[in-house]
Design a protein around this motif. Structure first.
Motif, PDB file in Angstrom:
ATOM      1  N   VAL A  76       0.842  -1.200   0.000  1.00 55.39           N
ATOM      2  CA  VAL A  76       0.000   0.000   0.000  1.00 55.39           C
ATOM      3  C   VAL A  76       0.883   1.257   0.000  1.00 55.39           C
ATOM      4  O   VAL A  76       0.759   2.112  -0.869  1.00 55.39           O
ATOM      5  CB  VAL A  76      -0.943   0.012   1.210  1.00 55.39           C
ATOM      6  CG1 VAL A  76      -1.727   1.324   1.259  1.00 55.39           C
ATOM      7  CG2 VAL A  76      -1.886  -1.182   1.179  1.00 55.39           C
ATOM      8  N   ALA A  77       1.766   1.357   1.000  1.00 60.92           N
ATOM      9  CA  ALA A  77       2.592   2.552   1.128  1.00 60.92           C
ATOM     10  C   ALA A  77       3.782   2.243   2.017  1.00 60.92           C
ATOM     11  O   ALA A  77       3.732   1.327   2.840  1.00 60.92           O
ATOM     12  CB  ALA A  77       1.784   3.706   1.721  1.00 60.92           C
ATOM     13  N   SER A  78       4.847   3.017   1.851  1.00 57.03           N
ATOM     14  CA  SER A  78       6.001   2.881   2.726  1.00 57.03           C
ATOM     15  C   SER A  78       6.629   4.244   2.943  1.00 57.03           C
ATOM     16  O   SER A  78       6.392   5.189   2.180  1.00 57.03           O
ATOM     17  CB  SER A  78       7.020   1.889   2.167  1.00 57.03           C
ATOM     18  OG  SER A  78       7.527   2.343   0.927  1.00 57.03           O
ATOM     19  N   ILE A  79       7.432   4.318   4.012  1.00 56.67           N
ATOM     20  CA  ILE A  79       8.051   5.582   4.378  1.00 56.67           C
ATOM     21  C   ILE A  79       9.454   5.308   4.885  1.00 56.67           C
ATOM     22  O   ILE A  79       9.694   4.326   5.587  1.00 56.67           O
ATOM     23  CB  ILE A  79       7.186   6.316   5.426  1.00 56.67           C
ATOM     24  CG1 ILE A  79       7.703   7.730   5.691  1.00 56.67           C
ATOM     25  CG2 ILE A  79       7.067   5.512   6.724  1.00 56.67           C
ATOM     26  CD1 ILE A  79       6.698   8.600   6.454  1.00 56.67           C
ATOM     27  N   VAL A 120      -3.716   3.657  -4.613  1.00 58.76           N
ATOM     28  CA  VAL A 120      -4.046   4.521  -3.480  1.00 58.76           C
ATOM     29  C   VAL A 120      -3.434   5.912  -3.604  1.00 58.76           C
ATOM     30  O   VAL A 120      -3.721   6.792  -2.780  1.00 58.76           O
ATOM     31  CB  VAL A 120      -3.613   3.889  -2.137  1.00 58.76           C
ATOM     32  CG1 VAL A 120      -4.176   2.478  -2.006  1.00 58.76           C
ATOM     33  CG2 VAL A 120      -2.099   3.890  -1.978  1.00 58.76           C
ATOM     34  N   LYS A 121      -2.625   6.119  -4.613  1.00 62.00           N
ATOM     35  CA  LYS A 121      -1.933   7.396  -4.774  1.00 62.00           C
ATOM     36  C   LYS A 121      -2.946   8.520  -4.901  1.00 62.00           C
ATOM     37  O   LYS A 121      -3.923   8.433  -5.646  1.00 62.00           O
ATOM     38  CB  LYS A 121      -1.031   7.334  -6.013  1.00 62.00           C
ATOM     39  CG  LYS A 121       0.124   8.293  -6.015  1.00 62.00           C
ATOM     40  CD  LYS A 121       1.072   7.985  -7.159  1.00 62.00           C
ATOM     41  CE  LYS A 121       1.787   6.677  -6.975  1.00 62.00           C
ATOM     42  NZ  LYS A 121       2.776   6.415  -8.055  1.00 62.00           N
ATOM     43  N   GLY A 122      -2.718   9.586  -4.131  1.00 64.26           N
ATOM     44  CA  GLY A 122      -3.624  10.713  -4.144  1.00 64.26           C
ATOM     45  C   GLY A 122      -4.766  10.601  -3.147  1.00 64.26           C
ATOM     46  O   GLY A 122      -5.469  11.584  -2.886  1.00 64.26           O
ATOM     47  N   ARG A 123      -4.974   9.414  -2.582  1.00 67.12           N
ATOM     48  CA  ARG A 123      -6.047   9.215  -1.598  1.00 67.12           C
ATOM     49  C   ARG A 123      -5.491   8.876  -0.215  1.00 67.12           C
ATOM     50  O   ARG A 123      -6.100   9.246   0.799  1.00 67.12           O
ATOM     51  CB  ARG A 123      -6.977   8.082  -2.050  1.00 67.12           C
ATOM     52  CG  ARG A 123      -7.645   8.313  -3.383  1.00 67.12           C
ATOM     53  CD  ARG A 123      -8.695   7.232  -3.663  1.00 67.12           C
ATOM     54  NE  ARG A 123      -8.109   5.905  -3.775  1.00 67.12           N
ATOM     55  CZ  ARG A 123      -8.460   4.874  -3.005  1.00 67.12           C
ATOM     56  NH1 ARG A 123      -9.387   5.016  -2.072  1.00 67.12           N
ATOM     57  NH2 ARG A 123      -7.907   3.673  -3.176  1.00 67.12           N
ATOM     58  N   PHE A 124      -4.392   8.161  -0.171  1.00 68.64           N
ATOM     59  CA  PHE A 124      -3.794   7.739   1.098  1.00 68.64           C
ATOM     60  C   PHE A 124      -2.517   8.528   1.351  1.00 68.64           C
ATOM     61  O   PHE A 124      -1.780   8.869   0.412  1.00 68.64           O
ATOM     62  CB  PHE A 124      -3.451   6.250   1.066  1.00 68.64           C
ATOM     63  CG  PHE A 124      -4.619   5.311   1.063  1.00 68.64           C
ATOM     64  CD1 PHE A 124      -5.922   5.749   0.873  1.00 68.64           C
ATOM     65  CD2 PHE A 124      -4.418   3.950   1.269  1.00 68.64           C
ATOM     66  CE1 PHE A 124      -6.991   4.873   0.867  1.00 68.64           C
ATOM     67  CE2 PHE A 124      -5.466   3.053   1.278  1.00 68.64           C
ATOM     68  CZ  PHE A 124      -6.768   3.514   1.062  1.00 68.64           C
ATOM     69  N   THR A 125      -2.228   8.764   2.628  1.00 73.11           N
ATOM     70  CA  THR A 125      -0.995   9.435   3.019  1.00 73.11           C
ATOM     71  C   THR A 125      -0.359   8.687   4.180  1.00 73.11           C
ATOM     72  O   THR A 125      -1.010   8.463   5.211  1.00 73.11           O
ATOM     73  CB  THR A 125      -1.251  10.884   3.436  1.00 73.11           C
ATOM     74  OG1 THR A 125      -1.880  11.596   2.359  1.00 73.11           O
ATOM     75  CG2 THR A 125       0.053  11.585   3.791  1.00 73.11           C
ATOM     76  N   ILE A 126       0.898   8.314   4.002  1.00 75.09           N
ATOM     77  CA  ILE A 126       1.639   7.674   5.085  1.00 75.09           C
ATOM     78  C   ILE A 126       2.508   8.720   5.767  1.00 75.09           C
ATOM     79  O   ILE A 126       3.058   9.608   5.114  1.00 75.09           O
ATOM     80  CB  ILE A 126       2.501   6.498   4.556  1.00 75.09           C
ATOM     81  CG1 ILE A 126       3.113   5.716   5.707  1.00 75.09           C
ATOM     82  CG2 ILE A 126       3.556   6.982   3.568  1.00 75.09           C
ATOM     83  CD1 ILE A 126       3.800   4.414   5.261  1.00 75.09           C
ATOM     84  N   SER A 127       2.602   8.623   7.086  1.00 73.27           N
ATOM     85  CA  SER A 127       3.435   9.546   7.842  1.00 73.27           C
ATOM     86  C   SER A 127       3.945   8.819   9.079  1.00 73.27           C
ATOM     87  O   SER A 127       3.464   7.735   9.410  1.00 73.27           O
ATOM     88  CB  SER A 127       2.662  10.806   8.236  1.00 73.27           C
ATOM     89  OG  SER A 127       1.560  10.485   9.067  1.00 73.27           O
ATOM     90  N   ARG A 128       4.920   9.422   9.734  1.00 77.42           N
ATOM     91  CA  ARG A 128       5.454   8.808  10.945  1.00 77.42           C
ATOM     92  C   ARG A 128       5.846   9.882  11.941  1.00 77.42           C
ATOM     93  O   ARG A 128       6.184  11.000  11.564  1.00 77.42           O
ATOM     94  CB  ARG A 128       6.652   7.920  10.620  1.00 77.42           C
ATOM     95  CG  ARG A 128       7.880   8.648  10.084  1.00 77.42           C
ATOM     96  CD  ARG A 128       8.941   7.657   9.585  1.00 77.42           C
ATOM     97  NE  ARG A 128       9.485   6.840  10.681  1.00 77.42           N
ATOM     98  CZ  ARG A 128      10.128   5.688  10.499  1.00 77.42           C
ATOM     99  NH1 ARG A 128      10.276   5.204   9.274  1.00 77.42           N
ATOM    100  NH2 ARG A 128      10.605   5.027  11.528  1.00 77.42           N
ATOM    101  N   ASP A 129       5.789   9.508  13.199  1.00 79.59           N
ATOM    102  CA  ASP A 129       6.232  10.362  14.287  1.00 79.59           C
ATOM    103  C   ASP A 129       7.287   9.570  15.048  1.00 79.59           C
ATOM    104  O   ASP A 129       6.945   8.674  15.829  1.00 79.59           O
ATOM    105  CB  ASP A 129       5.055  10.733  15.183  1.00 79.59           C
ATOM    106  CG  ASP A 129       5.427  11.723  16.267  1.00 79.59           C
ATOM    107  OD1 ASP A 129       6.599  11.732  16.702  1.00 79.59           O
ATOM    108  OD2 ASP A 129       4.531  12.482  16.699  1.00 79.59           O
ATOM    109  N   ASN A 130       8.542   9.870  14.807  1.00 78.44           N
ATOM    110  CA  ASN A 130       9.614   9.090  15.441  1.00 78.44           C
ATOM    111  C   ASN A 130       9.652   9.296  16.953  1.00 78.44           C
ATOM    112  O   ASN A 130      10.069   8.404  17.690  1.00 78.44           O
ATOM    113  CB  ASN A 130      10.957   9.431  14.817  1.00 78.44           C
ATOM    114  CG  ASN A 130      11.109   8.822  13.427  1.00 78.44           C
ATOM    115  OD1 ASN A 130      10.336   7.949  13.036  1.00 78.44           O
ATOM    116  ND2 ASN A 130      12.100   9.286  12.688  1.00 78.44           N
ATOM    117  N   GLY A 131       9.180  10.434  17.413  1.00 80.38           N
ATOM    118  CA  GLY A 131       9.122  10.655  18.853  1.00 80.38           C
ATOM    119  C   GLY A 131       8.090   9.778  19.537  1.00 80.38           C
ATOM    120  O   GLY A 131       8.276   9.353  20.677  1.00 80.38           O
TER     121      GLY A 131
END
Length: 122
Positions: free
Chosen positions: A48-51, A64-75
Motif C-alpha cells: 500500500v505505502a512505505s516511508i 491509493v496514490k492521491g487518496r492515502f498518506t503515510i506519515s510517521r512520528d519518530n518521537g
C-alpha cells in the motif's frame, strides 16, 4: 522483542476516511523504514505505502496514490496511514511492517503487526 500494534480500522461508507495507526516498540524506531500492506479475502497481500526512516521518502501503490498518506512520528514511535475517499475495493486487513529500507515488497520487512480490518460499504 519487536512489537507492532495496529489500530484505527473499522466500518466506513464509501467516500469516507479512516486513519490507521501502528505503534512500534522493541527496537530503535527511527532506524527502520515502515510499510503498510493489505490483504483482501481470497487475494494475496499487496503493498500500500512505505516511508523512509526519516520520513523524507514516501512511496505508494498506484491504486491509493492521491487518496492515502503515510506519515510517521519518530518521537511517538508510530506510523500512520490516512485514508481518504475510500472505495469498496479498499476493504481488507491492513498490516504495518518494519524493515531496513522502504521497499514495496513484503519480504523486505522483518516484523509485522497482527492487522486491523477496514471495511468499506458501497
Amino acid at each position: 522483542q519487536v512489537q507492532l500494534v495496529e489500530s484505527g480500522g473499522g466500518l466506513v461508507q464509501a467516500g469516507g476516511s479512516l486513519r490507521l495507526s501502528c505503534a512500534a516498540s522493541g527496537r530503535t524506531f527511527s532506524n527502520y523504514a515502515m510499510g503498510w500492506f493489505r490483504q483482501a479475502p481470497g487475494k494475496e497481500r499487496e503493498f500500500v505505502a512505505s516511508i523512509s526512516r526519516s520520513g523524507g521518502g514516501t512511496y505508494y501503490a498506484d491504486s491509493v496514490k492521491g487518496r492515502f498518506t503515510i506519515s510517521r512520528d519518530n518521537g511517538k514511535t508510530t506510523v500512520y496511514l490516512q485514508m481518504n475517499s475510500l472505495k469498496f475495493e479498499d476493504t481488507a486487513v491492513y498490516y504495518c511492517a518494519s524493515g531496513r529500507i522502504a521497499m514495496t515488497s513484503a519480504p523486505a520487512y522483518d516484523y509485522w503487526g497482527q492487522g486491523t480490518q477496514v471495511t468499506v460499504s458501497s
